[in-house]
Design a protein around this motif. Structure first.
Motif, PDB file in Angstrom:
ATOM      1  N   ARG A 198      44.631  40.867  44.418  1.00 25.07           N
ATOM      2  CA  ARG A 198      43.223  41.827  43.983  1.00 25.07           C
ATOM      3  C   ARG A 198      42.407  40.516  43.829  1.00 25.07           C
ATOM      4  O   ARG A 198      41.299  40.715  43.162  1.00 25.07           O
ATOM      5  CB  ARG A 198      43.408  42.866  43.025  1.00 25.07           C
ATOM      6  CG  ARG A 198      44.218  44.156  43.649  1.00 25.07           C
ATOM      7  CD  ARG A 198      44.127  45.235  42.478  1.00 25.07           C
ATOM      8  NE  ARG A 198      44.735  44.766  41.278  1.00 25.07           N
ATOM      9  CZ  ARG A 198      43.772  44.816  40.353  1.00 25.07           C
ATOM     10  NH1 ARG A 198      42.460  44.651  40.024  1.00 25.07           N
ATOM     11  NH2 ARG A 198      44.539  44.314  39.182  1.00 25.07           N
ATOM     12  N   ARG A 202      35.979  37.423  44.412  1.00 19.64           N
ATOM     13  CA  ARG A 202      35.328  38.420  43.532  1.00 19.64           C
ATOM     14  C   ARG A 202      35.786  38.315  42.297  1.00 19.64           C
ATOM     15  O   ARG A 202      34.906  38.239  41.373  1.00 19.64           O
ATOM     16  CB  ARG A 202      35.438  39.775  44.282  1.00 19.64           C
ATOM     17  CG  ARG A 202      34.772  40.965  43.406  1.00 19.64           C
ATOM     18  CD  ARG A 202      34.994  42.188  43.934  1.00 19.64           C
ATOM     19  NE  ARG A 202      34.481  42.509  45.530  1.00 19.64           N
ATOM     20  CZ  ARG A 202      34.588  43.428  45.969  1.00 19.64           C
ATOM     21  NH1 ARG A 202      35.160  44.447  45.719  1.00 19.64           N
ATOM     22  NH2 ARG A 202      33.941  43.641  47.251  1.00 19.64           N
ATOM     23  N   LEU A 205      34.405  34.998  40.565  1.00 26.01           N
ATOM     24  CA  LEU A 205      32.893  35.059  40.393  1.00 26.01           C
ATOM     25  C   LEU A 205      32.550  36.116  39.020  1.00 26.01           C
ATOM     26  O   LEU A 205      31.753  36.208  38.416  1.00 26.01           O
ATOM     27  CB  LEU A 205      32.160  35.500  41.392  1.00 26.01           C
ATOM     28  CG  LEU A 205      31.951  34.499  42.551  1.00 26.01           C
ATOM     29  CD1 LEU A 205      31.390  35.088  43.735  1.00 26.01           C
ATOM     30  CD2 LEU A 205      31.404  33.094  41.951  1.00 26.01           C
ATOM     31  N   GLY A 206      33.722  37.081  38.819  1.00 27.64           N
ATOM     32  CA  GLY A 206      33.531  37.885  37.831  1.00 27.64           C
ATOM     33  C   GLY A 206      34.053  37.638  36.554  1.00 27.64           C
ATOM     34  O   GLY A 206      33.900  38.129  35.364  1.00 27.64           O
TER      35      GLY A 206
END
Length: 425
Positions: A198, A202, A205-206
């Motif tokens: 997962r 993303r 960047l989170g």
């Protein structure tokens, strides 16, 4: 760890043979012209930008060992092809293979180091890696300079063949490494975290702290490595009247400071907060740019200008020695269990972007806008300090000051406990 570091030193030794002479080889020895030489160097850098976004996921899924072996063999093929290249297509293809292979090796080696040592030992491990890299590059460059002869293309084929052999040796050494199955690396192995599968861009960047570190890293590399052989060199020759031979002396001084100061600096660095060390590097580099300003904008003698210019490179080297045990271990400590390779690759990509943008911006400024060039990079250096202190606010004690955190854990673990006195009854 000894095998990994030995392979790292040998690959740097091979790179040192050819990197300083790549432009001369393509433009003059193969008589392909300055335009082709510039294109070859651009392809060398662009290849890294193409492969690095995919490297991290491959490392986390397959492990760093097969990725490192494949990258080293690819770089060996590229180096040998460059030595045999006689036309534009073959030189460009060789540059692409060599650039891609050497770029992938960096995050693969960094991930192997993370797997092979505890969080407390990463500071010294990455400091040793940086020391060996610079020592290998320096020695390789010195020996390569004695072997190279522009009138004999065969001498360059020898250099590229030696470089290819070093990459093959690295692949051979890596293939014999058996990663230790200890508790120290359990959290760094792929497939052991809920984040596995997962993660990706993303998740990275989170992660606010990692994004801040990437921004900080871009400024670091842009203001230092991105100027060494472009903007700062152009500024030195145009504004300060530095001879080309003096540029070589300045780069040698940079390497010498790193080699001499690395382990002296390490004792100072590993007991202090990482972000404060990085902030102090920003201040140190601001002083270095002021020395460069004196060299080109002052009114002293040529000897004073030369001394100031060499001092600039020496101060940069001192800052690099302070960064090597702080930035790379911090990347590893920020990474989730299953994304160590992706975090290392993302940071390597940021470095490559800075190395690509730095010359494009700094080169023209250093050659023509002497005063604005110095002011700009003094401000960038001060910006490093500001960004580092802001990053420190969002880090845990273990991430920013691992030495103190480890000491606290040891004290807590060995604290004697009072035993209740039981009655004789």
């Amino acid at each position: 760890m000894r095998r990994i570091q030995a392979g790292n030193a040998l690959s740097a030794f091979g790179l040192g043979f050819t990197v300083p002479y790549l432009y001369v080889y393509v433009a003059q020895v193969r008589d392909l012209g300055a335009t082709t030489a510039g294109a070859v160097l651009a392809v060398f850098a662009m290849a890294a930008l193409v492969v690095l976004p995919f490297t991290g996921r491959a490392i986390d899924r397959r492990g760093p060992l097969p990725v490192l072996v494949g990258a080293a063999l690819l770089a060996a093929v590229g180096a040998l092809a460059m030595g045999l290249a006689s036309g534009v297509p073959s030189a460009v293809l060789a540059a692409a293979l060599l650039g891609a292979g050497t770029a992938v090796m960096q995050p693969a080696l960094a991930t192997m180091i993370v797997w092979c040592c505890s969080a407390e030992g990463r500071t010294r491990a990455f400091a040793l890696q940086f020391f060996l890299q610079n020592l290998g590059l320096g020695i390789g460059g010195l020996i390569g300079g004695q072997l190279v002869d522009e009138s004999r293309p065969g001498s360059f084929l020898l250099l590229f063949s030696i470089e290819a052999a070093m990459f093959v040796v690295l692949a051979g050494i890596a293939a014999t490494v058996r990663m230790p199955r200890t508790a120290a690396i359990t959290d760094s192995r792929p497939g052991e975290s809920e984040v596995h599968g997962r993660g990706g861009l993303r998740a990275l960047l989170g992660h606010r702290a990692m994004v801040q570190l990437c921004v900080l890293g871009f400024v670091l590399f842009f203001a230092c490595y991105g100027q060494f052989e472009s903007g700062l060199a152009a500024y030195g020759t145009e504004a300060a009247g530095i001879e080309p031979a003096t540029l070589g002396m300045a780069l040698a001084a940079n390497t010498a400071v790193i080699v001499v100061a690395q382990f002296v600096v390490l004792r100072f660095v590993e007991r202090r907060r990482r972000t404060r060390v990085i902030a102090s590097v920003g201040l140190l580099w601001a002083v270095a740019w002021l020395f460069a300003g004196y060299a080109g904008l002052g009114h002293g003698s040529q000897a004073m200008a030369t001394a100031a210019f060499i001092t600039t490179y020496g101060l940069f080297g001192l800052g690099e020695a302070m960064l090597s045990p702080t930035v790379a271990p911090l990347v590893a400590d920020l990474a989730p269990e299953s994304m160590v390779g992706q975090y290392n690759s993302a940071f390597a990509l940021v470095k490559q972007l800075a190395l690509a943008v730095g010359p494009a911006v700094g080169g023209p400024m250093g050659a023509a806008l002497h005063g604005p060039y110095i002011v700009t990079f003094v401000l960038f250096s001060l910006g490093i300090s500001v960004l580092a202190l802001r990053l420190g606010r969002g880090l845990t004690a273990a991430q920013d000051h691992p030495h103190l955190a480890a000491k606290s854990r040891v004290v807590a673990q060995h604290r004697p406990e009072r035993q209740p006195v039981e009655s004789a009854a």
